[in-house]
Design an enzyme around this catalytic site. Sequence first.
Site, PDB file in Angstrom:
ATOM      1  CB  SER A 249      -0.914  -0.118   1.104  1.00  0.00           C
ATOM      2  OG  SER A 249      -2.055   0.804   0.838  1.00  0.00           O
ATOM      3  CG  HIS A 390      -5.854  -2.560   0.885  1.00  0.00           C
ATOM      4  ND1 HIS A 390      -4.682  -2.385  -0.368  1.00  0.00           N
ATOM      5  CD2 HIS A 390      -5.367  -1.886   1.895  1.00  0.00           C
ATOM      6  CE1 HIS A 390      -3.976  -1.527  -0.025  1.00  0.00           C
ATOM      7  NE2 HIS A 390      -4.292  -1.081   1.038  1.00  0.00           N
TER       8      HIS A 390
HETATM    9  C1  GTR Z   1      -5.490   4.603   1.751  1.00  0.00           C
HETATM   10  C2  GTR Z   1      -4.722   5.253   0.639  1.00  0.00           C
HETATM   11  C3  GTR Z   1      -4.179   4.564  -0.234  1.00  0.00           C
HETATM   12  C4  GTR Z   1      -3.478   3.535   0.308  1.00  0.00           C
HETATM   13  C5  GTR Z   1      -3.850   3.024   1.440  1.00  0.00           C
HETATM   14  C6  GTR Z   1      -2.904   2.108   2.588  1.00  0.00           C
HETATM   15  O1  GTR Z   1      -6.222   5.345   2.650  1.00  0.00           O
HETATM   16  O2  GTR Z   1      -5.838   6.075   0.069  1.00  0.00           O
HETATM   17  O3  GTR Z   1      -3.480   5.286  -1.106  1.00  0.00           O
HETATM   18  O4  GTR Z   1      -1.782   3.929   0.645  1.00  0.00           O
HETATM   19  O5  GTR Z   1      -4.292   4.083   2.457  1.00  0.00           O
HETATM   20  O6  GTR Z   1      -1.677   2.628   2.990  1.00  0.00           O
HETATM   21  O7  GTR Z   1      -3.469   1.194   3.192  1.00  0.00           O
END
Ligand code: GTR
Length: 411
Positions: A249, A390
């Site tokens: 991420s 995610h």
């Molecule tokens: C979210 C962000 C993403 C990603 C994510 C993370 O809020 O929008 O770009 O980086 O966090 O790091 O889990």
Amino acid sequence: LFSITAFAQRTEANLTEANVPAYTLPDPLQMADGKTVTTVQQWNKVQRPYIYHLFETNVYGRFPRTPVQMSFKVTSLNPYALDSLATCKQITLYFNRADTNAQIHLLLYLPNKVRGQVPVFLGMNFYGNQSVVDDTTIPITPHYTVKGPGIVDNHATEASRGAQASQWPIKDIISRGYGVATFFYGEVEADKPDGWQTGFRTQLKDVLHIEPQEWSAMGVWAWALCRALDYLRQDRRVNEDLVLLMGHSRLGKAALWAGASDPRFAMVISNESGEGGAALSKRDYGENIEIITRNFPHWFVANYKTFANNTAALPVDQHMLLSLIAPRPLYVASAEGDQWSDPRGEFLSARNAEPVYKLFGKEGVGTETFPHVQQPTGEFIRYHIRSGKHDVTSYDWEQYLQFVGKHMAMR
Ligand code: GTR
């Protein structure tokens, strides 16, 4: 009649494939003078530095190249870690004799069953070293942390111990003969808009000869990965030519920028890095520049925001960041349940980095067709989309371990 919505700021993400507007990607092999790169030498001498500079100016900020006087202190050494499978070393990295507050606490696991030097995965963690494995000898980070399991009022508690262990299957990695190194990104800079005021961008500005606003949180996190690499390369148990960068991420975005900035990293693995990472930004799907720079203004250099509603003017896109990793092996991974990161945009980015790999005689993802879930594809750029949300899962790690194993066998 004029539609007033045409003037309204876009605040919602587009998550409908049919609504992706047309976009044009710059060709990574097209030079500023309009000519096309045809040799590796032209790429290395002219085009690569040119593209790298565009990323410094427009996205992540200047990457300081001033050497720092580092010193290392091993604070803990446990040869019987993880049921005696591993040796666990905790090392403090210092950067400046005048300001010893700027520190990185590196947590390093080395396999006991292998003698000599081993390849090591390096990645930052989200909530402190105590979160990756439940081990009371690992101090709980006192630094600001973002919301998460075991985090109360932006600070880690005992309940955060091992809370991220599923993302860090250290025992499995160790049993395959690899080491694992990690540190907490919040030690480098707290992940909030004013984090730079107390982080390395301020603490080390005179040492590095760079003003805090000349670079970004993403820039300094990437820089810190390079300094962890400095340590690892002189640890006699680490194979200095086989430090494998991995990031999930936002930390995947930083890993890609570190890999582009420092050719000493042997390989880069981007796990669902999304917008500002592996995903194309001119393709308006999922998180976009407008949303990311509004929510996380500190992640990028101020210039990036100027492209928020005008991505066509951005002289780069993220496939060019991926192309800066060439010819080193690169893994780009997405998840079906993580549409926010734009899986298809990550695949297309990998696909469009391929011409640069081909210049080196290396095969990239090798297909134009967006693969099905759990169908990894590609040689030197490998891509998969897995089912699920995610996250970093054992499926992801299994693919990375196989990828590394295959490329090591080819060396
Ligand atoms: C979210 C962000 C993403 C990603 C994510 C993370 O809020 O929008 O770009 O980086 O966090 O790091 O889990």
